[in-house]
Design a protein around this motif. Structure first.
Motif, short mmCIF file in Angstrom:
data_model
loop_
_atom_site.label_atom_id
_atom_site.label_comp_id
_atom_site.label_asym_id
_atom_site.label_seq_id
_atom_site.Cartn_x
_atom_site.Cartn_y
_atom_site.Cartn_z
N ALA A 150 28.12 11.73 72.14
CA ALA A 150 27.07 12.74 72.15
C ALA A 150 26.12 12.54 70.97
O ALA A 150 24.89 12.62 71.12
N ILE A 151 26.67 12.27 69.79
CA ILE A 151 25.83 12.03 68.62
C ILE A 151 24.99 10.78 68.82
O ILE A 151 23.79 10.75 68.50
N ALA A 152 25.61 9.73 69.36
CA ALA A 152 24.89 8.47 69.58
C ALA A 152 23.67 8.68 70.49
O ALA A 152 22.61 8.10 70.25
N ALA A 153 23.84 9.50 71.50
CA ALA A 153 22.72 9.77 72.41
C ALA A 153 21.59 10.50 71.71
O ALA A 153 20.41 10.27 72.00
N ARG A 154 21.92 11.36 70.75
CA ARG A 154 20.89 12.14 70.07
C ARG A 154 20.17 11.35 68.99
O ARG A 154 18.97 11.57 68.74
N ILE A 155 20.87 10.44 68.30
CA ILE A 155 20.24 9.75 67.17
C ILE A 155 19.94 8.28 67.48
O ILE A 155 19.53 7.53 66.60
N GLY A 156 20.14 7.87 68.72
CA GLY A 156 19.78 6.51 69.10
C GLY A 156 20.68 5.45 68.51
O GLY A 156 20.19 4.40 68.07
N MET A 157 21.98 5.70 68.50
CA MET A 157 22.93 4.74 67.94
C MET A 157 23.66 4.01 69.06
O MET A 157 24.07 4.61 70.05
N LYS A 158 23.82 2.70 68.89
CA LYS A 158 24.58 1.91 69.85
C LYS A 158 26.05 1.92 69.45
O LYS A 158 26.39 1.59 68.32
#
Length: 438
Positions: free
Chosen positions: A359-367
């Protein structure tokens, strides 16, 4: 940072050399030959090194900040080993070259100060052996810590009485006074850590407000201040010493990374895996129980490198805890710089905090790249370990301006550091924290 490290290293060396220079003040004893003087120099050097060990574990934040407290504890462990070897060499040289001066090892006929010298050597040997092979010897962690402190204090006291009784370079009142002052200072550090610091903590209790089960035999424990004091300021990636079901004086505190974001004041979260004597029972903790928190400590974290072009994170198992603090902080700050997370686990169902990470990755653009070493046949992601080949498939060719943070078991850290070096990332931009410092 480099200048600060050089300063503290120079100060450490000065603290070792200064007690030796004191021996040269005033009239010196008649030379006893090379081996005699050399053996005495080894003994005095070892004693000075053992004394400084008390400062290395006193948890002073300013001196440890440039290195990280995990490295300080490793430094402490290996220097204690070196100092003990110097004591062994001191004794062996005297037995070889000056057996008459050593005399009998039988305590019934030997002078008291000589018998205490042998006891000091045995205490230091036991201290080092129990530290290096604690797990192999089956010594429970809390019991080992109490044993460790007792052996260190007794070894130092016995060694000081031995050198004072032996005389030689400490025959004058001035030299004796200076060395005794150093010893009082060294032992005073133990009083600070084991008596005064716990007394300060006792006036600032915390309470457990939540405990939830996570994947991978892990638990997230939430605590908040129980009184007028507030949560201390900390940077993402810091850790604290946590005491549960014991008083601050009980020597049962354990170091855990803070997994929560400092942007959310009011409480702290620790994600803890069932790994050892204490953590195997972490799921038994109940909300409402008293806790004690000593922190924050550590220099591991993104806030030391705010101008980085982006971040690479590498975690193994519960090594994700300090990285979660960083990821949650980046999420709270709305940070959209390039970011990659390589997360090594045994299988997909044991990935700690898997859903929140996605969920965090989707919000901050992390792979996010999950790397599994025991994946089933249906797994379509990366297999094995987080090595150079895995990283090369997901990272850009140009790593300039990126900083990497690695946390997990020591073999995983070494592999990640070596792999990043093969990809051209300077070691100065790879920041590691070993979560098992015991």
């Amino acid at each position: 940072m480099l200048r600060s490290r050089k300063f503290w290293l120079a100060l450490y060396l000065g603290a070792i050399v200064l007690p030796l220079l004191v021996l040269l003040v005033e009239e010196r004893p008649r030379p006893g030959g090379f081996w005699w003087d050399f053996s005495l120099a080894l003994g005095y050097s070892a004693l000075a090194m053992m004394g400084i060990q008390f400062a290395l574990t006193a948890r002073f934040k300013v001196p440890t900040a440039p290195f990280g407290i995990d490295l300080i504890y490793y430094f402490h462990r290996y220097l204690a080993t070196i100092a003990t070897l110097l004591v062994v060499a001191h004794a062996l040289i005297l037995l070889w070259r000056h057996p008459a001066a050593v005399g009998s090892v039988d305590p019934r006929s030997a002078p008291a100060h000589m018998s205490l010298g042998w006891l000091a050597l045995l205490a230091f040997l036991a201290l080092v052996a129990s530290s290096l092979w604690r797990k192999q010897l089956g010594i429970e962690y809390d019991r080992w810590r109490r044993l460790h402190v007792a052996l260190a204090v007794l070894g130092l006291v016995f060694a000081v009485v031995h050198v004072l009784g032996a005389g030689s370079y400490l025959e004058s009142p001035l030299k004796r006074g200076l060395w005794l002052s150093l010893v009082v200072f060294w032992l005073g550090l133990t009083v600070y850590v084991r008596v005064l610091r716990p007394a300060w903590l006792a006036r600032r209790p915390w309470v457990v407000t939540g405990i939830r089960k996570e994947r991978g035999r892990s638990w997230t424990l939430t605590v908040k201040p129980d009184g007028p004091h507030r949560v201390f300021d900390y940077h993402p990636g810091a850790f604290a010493w946590l005491t549960l079901r014991a008083s601050p004086w009980a020597m049962r505190e354990h170091p855990f990374s803070i997994a929560s974001s400092p942007m959310r004041p009011g409480s702290l979260e620790f994600t803890i895996k069932e790994l050892g004597d204490f953590t195997n029972r972490i799921g038994e903790i109940k909300p409402g129980e008293r806790a004690w928190v000593d922190g924050p400590y550590g220099s591991f974290g993104i806030d030391r490198f705010p101008n980085a072009r982006g971040y690479i994170f590498v975690a193994g198992g519960v090594g994700i805890a300090p990285l979660m603090s960083m990821l949650r902080a980046l999420d709270d700050r709305g940070d959209h710089r390039p970011k990659w997370l390589f997360y090594g686990n045994s299988d997909y169902e044991r990935i700690v905090l898997r859903e929140e990470i996605d969920a965090i990755a989707a919000r901050i653009g992390m792979k996010v790249v999950h790397v599994l070493c025991e994946a089933g046949p249906d797994w379509r992601g990366e297999r094995g370990y987080v090595d150079a080949e895995v990283m090369r498939r997901h990272l850009p060719a140009d790593l300039d301006g990126l900083d990497c943070f690695v946390c997990g078991p020591e073999p995983m850290i070494r592999l990640a550091e070596r792999s990043l070096g093969q990809l051209g990332m300077p070691l100065a931009r790879v920041h590691s924290e070993i979560f098992d410092i015991a």
